[in-house]
Structure formats: structure tokens, C-alpha cells
Motif scaffolding. Structure first.
Motif, mmCIF file in Angstrom:
data_model
loop_
_atom_site.group_PDB
_atom_site.id
_atom_site.type_symbol
_atom_site.label_atom_id
_atom_site.label_comp_id
_atom_site.label_asym_id
_atom_site.label_seq_id
_atom_site.Cartn_x
_atom_site.Cartn_y
_atom_site.Cartn_z
ATOM 1 N N ASN A 82 36.410 45.321 34.425
ATOM 2 C CA ASN A 82 37.487 45.334 35.416
ATOM 3 C C ASN A 82 38.781 45.217 34.616
ATOM 4 O O ASN A 82 38.876 44.382 33.709
ATOM 5 C CB ASN A 82 37.301 44.158 36.387
ATOM 6 C CG ASN A 82 38.518 43.916 37.257
ATOM 7 O OD1 ASN A 82 39.500 43.332 36.806
ATOM 8 N ND2 ASN A 82 38.466 44.352 38.498
ATOM 9 N N GLN A 129 41.923 44.279 35.230
ATOM 10 C CA GLN A 129 42.740 43.062 35.264
ATOM 11 C C GLN A 129 42.071 41.948 34.453
ATOM 12 O O GLN A 129 42.730 41.242 33.685
ATOM 13 C CB GLN A 129 42.950 42.614 36.709
ATOM 14 C CG GLN A 129 43.999 41.518 36.814
ATOM 15 C CD GLN A 129 44.283 41.114 38.247
ATOM 16 O OE1 GLN A 129 43.626 41.564 39.184
ATOM 17 N NE2 GLN A 129 45.284 40.263 38.414
ATOM 18 N N ASP A 183 45.527 27.250 46.222
ATOM 19 C CA ASP A 183 46.178 28.445 45.663
ATOM 20 C C ASP A 183 45.623 28.821 44.286
ATOM 21 O O ASP A 183 46.204 29.641 43.585
ATOM 22 C CB ASP A 183 47.700 28.281 45.629
ATOM 23 C CG ASP A 183 48.136 27.079 44.797
ATOM 24 O OD1 ASP A 183 47.304 26.175 44.571
ATOM 25 O OD2 ASP A 183 49.302 27.045 44.373
ATOM 26 N N MET A 230 43.509 30.918 41.754
ATOM 27 C CA MET A 230 43.087 32.320 41.815
ATOM 28 C C MET A 230 41.615 32.441 42.198
ATOM 29 O O MET A 230 41.220 33.426 42.809
ATOM 30 C CB MET A 230 43.330 33.019 40.477
ATOM 31 C CG MET A 230 44.776 33.413 40.266
ATOM 32 S SD MET A 230 44.988 34.340 38.724
ATOM 33 C CE MET A 230 44.811 36.013 39.327
ATOM 34 N N THR A 264 41.965 32.593 45.845
ATOM 35 C CA THR A 264 42.770 33.677 46.426
ATOM 36 C C THR A 264 42.338 35.065 45.950
ATOM 37 O O THR A 264 42.653 36.059 46.592
ATOM 38 C CB THR A 264 44.261 33.482 46.081
ATOM 39 O OG1 THR A 264 44.425 33.538 44.661
ATOM 40 C CG2 THR A 264 44.769 32.152 46.583
ATOM 41 N N ARG A 265 41.639 35.121 44.822
ATOM 42 C CA ARG A 265 41.212 36.423 44.272
ATOM 43 C C ARG A 265 39.725 36.342 43.970
ATOM 44 O O ARG A 265 39.316 36.313 42.816
ATOM 45 C CB ARG A 265 42.005 36.727 42.999
ATOM 46 C CG ARG A 265 43.507 36.899 43.224
ATOM 47 C CD ARG A 265 43.823 38.192 43.977
ATOM 48 N NE ARG A 265 42.959 39.280 43.522
ATOM 49 C CZ ARG A 265 43.152 39.959 42.396
ATOM 50 N NH1 ARG A 265 44.173 39.709 41.643
ATOM 51 N NH2 ARG A 265 42.305 40.885 42.044
ATOM 52 N N SER A 266 38.939 36.318 45.027
ATOM 53 C CA SER A 266 37.537 35.924 44.880
ATOM 54 C C SER A 266 36.713 36.873 44.018
ATOM 55 O O SER A 266 35.667 36.494 43.521
ATOM 56 C CB SER A 266 36.898 35.790 46.258
ATOM 57 O OG SER A 266 36.794 37.057 46.866
ATOM 58 N N ARG A 267 37.155 38.102 43.834
ATOM 59 C CA ARG A 267 36.310 39.042 43.096
ATOM 60 C C ARG A 267 36.688 39.185 41.629
ATOM 61 O O ARG A 267 36.055 39.960 40.905
ATOM 62 C CB ARG A 267 36.324 40.401 43.786
ATOM 63 C CG ARG A 267 35.668 40.357 45.148
ATOM 64 C CD ARG A 267 35.699 41.693 45.812
ATOM 65 N NE ARG A 267 35.087 42.691 44.964
ATOM 66 C CZ ARG A 267 35.507 43.935 44.874
ATOM 67 N NH1 ARG A 267 36.512 44.336 45.586
ATOM 68 N NH2 ARG A 267 34.898 44.781 44.098
ATOM 69 N N LEU A 268 37.699 38.479 41.191
ATOM 70 C CA LEU A 268 38.097 38.567 39.788
ATOM 71 C C LEU A 268 37.209 37.658 38.940
ATOM 72 O O LEU A 268 36.934 36.528 39.328
ATOM 73 C CB LEU A 268 39.562 38.144 39.685
ATOM 74 C CG LEU A 268 40.295 38.407 38.371
ATOM 75 C CD1 LEU A 268 40.309 39.902 38.053
ATOM 76 C CD2 LEU A 268 41.712 37.866 38.463
ATOM 77 N N SER A 269 36.767 38.163 37.769
ATOM 78 C CA SER A 269 35.774 37.411 36.987
ATOM 79 C C SER A 269 36.349 36.722 35.754
ATOM 80 O O SER A 269 35.658 35.933 35.113
ATOM 81 C CB SER A 269 34.640 38.341 36.565
ATOM 82 O OG SER A 269 35.150 39.370 35.749
ATOM 83 N N MET A 292 40.057 34.791 34.807
ATOM 84 C CA MET A 292 41.365 34.450 35.368
ATOM 85 C C MET A 292 41.935 33.199 34.715
ATOM 86 O O MET A 292 41.186 32.336 34.256
ATOM 87 C CB MET A 292 41.245 34.219 36.875
ATOM 88 C CG MET A 292 40.410 33.017 37.230
ATOM 89 S SD MET A 292 40.113 32.898 39.009
ATOM 90 C CE MET A 292 38.828 34.122 39.236
#
Length: 153
Positions: free
Chosen positions: A33, A35, A124, A126, A129-134, A136
Motif C-alpha cells: 500500500n 501510503q 483520534d 490513526m 480513524t484509518r482502520s485499513r492502514l497497516s 502508521m
DNA sequence: GCCAACGTTGGC
DNA sequence: GCCAACGTTGGC
């Protein structure tokens, strides 16, 4: 630049905190991914600290701490046709995917996602708030709260 | 196993 | 460059 905190997700069926404890050092391969890659390639530095998180299980949770042992370098699995992570568009001259090495530090009594979501000062993060990012970053203030939560168990 | 969120691909 | 179709992640 002071050491930062990160969070890395893994499915424990594939690679767990126990696996990391036994191998001591592991290449964090298979991130596909952009990001997540950019965080790893551009911002993760040797000696940064890392929360290890188990995902895709009944009670997802932070389960341990590791430290960055080697900064980003090309993920070799992208060049391996036998690998699930093979990328035919990647070449050694122009790698597309990167990994870092992490070294086991310690297990933490699991800090579950539900506990994290229930904590007002962590809403707040990540992770929430950004549940699919592995991959962070974790803010220092959040890291301090998480470590305090682990001490209580 | 379902499905929401969201990233990627490809036709136009 | 838009956006519909499709694929993946990951919580539940």
C-alpha cells in the motif's frame, strides 16, 4: 530527530509477536500500500519504536513492542515470482516496495482495539480513524497512554 | 462469512 | 482526468 513511535499490523496466522520473539529480527515484508510504504521508506528510522498489532482476529490488539533495526531497503519478495508478494512491475533498478527490519523488544499485555476505542484520548489515533492502514505513526501522547494501559494489566 | 471503507485499475 | 468496476483489508 528524536525517536518516533509507529504501529505495524500483522495477521498472527502469518507472523505473530511470538514469531518475532523467536526470530529476534524480522524483515517487515509484504507491505503493498503506497501510503504505508511511504511511511516506512521515508520516515521510519533506525531506533524508532514500534507497536506490534495483531489484526483479523476476534479481538484485535497491540501485543508488543519492537525497535527499527534497519532502515528501509527494497522488499525482496517483490522480485520473487514464487512469492505471494511478487510484483511484475518492480525491478531491482526501480524497486516499488520497501521494508524495514524490526527487532523484538517485549510483549505487552494485549491492549485491545475495543479498549483503545473506549479511551477518549485515543479516539483520534490513526488506528481508529484509518482502520485499513497497516503502517502508521503513533503520536507520542498516544504512545504514552498506551504504555500506561499496558502497565495496568 | 459479511460487508463497509477505501485503494487501484482501466475505459472513455 | 473522471469515475465505475473491481479487489482488498479488517472489524464484527
Amino acid at each position: 530527530m528524536a525517536a518516533r513511535w509507529w504501529l505495524l499490523k500483522t495477521e498472527p496466522d502469518e507472523f505473530s509477536i511470538d514469531d518475532l520473539e523467536s526470530t529476534k529480527v524480522a524483515g517487515w515484508e509484504g507491505v503493498r500500500n503506497y501510503q504505508a510504504r511511504n511511511f516506512m521508506r521515508d520516515d521510519m528510522k533506525k531506533s524508532d519504536q514500534v507497536f506490534i498489532y495483531h489484526s483479523s482476529i476476534p479481538s484485535p490488539a497491540i501485543v508488543g513492542v519492537a525497535i527499527v533495526d534497519r532502515q528501509a531497503y527494497p522488499d525482496p519478495t517483490q522480485f520473487d515470482p514464487q512469492s505471494d508478494y511478487f510484483d511484475e512491475k518492480a525491478t531491482p533498478q526501480e524497486p516499488r516496495w520497501y521494508q524495514v527490519d524490526v527487532r523484538f523488544q517485549q510483549k505487552l499485555g494485549p491492549i485491545t482495539l475495543s479498549e483503545i476505542k473506549a479511551h477518549p484520548e485515543l479516539e483520534d489515533m490513526m488506528l481508529v480513524t484509518r482502520s485499513r492502514l497497516s503502517v502508521m505513526p503513533v503520536e507520542d501522547k498516544h504512545a504514552r497512554i498506551l504504555l500506561a494501559m499496558a502497565d495496568e494489566t
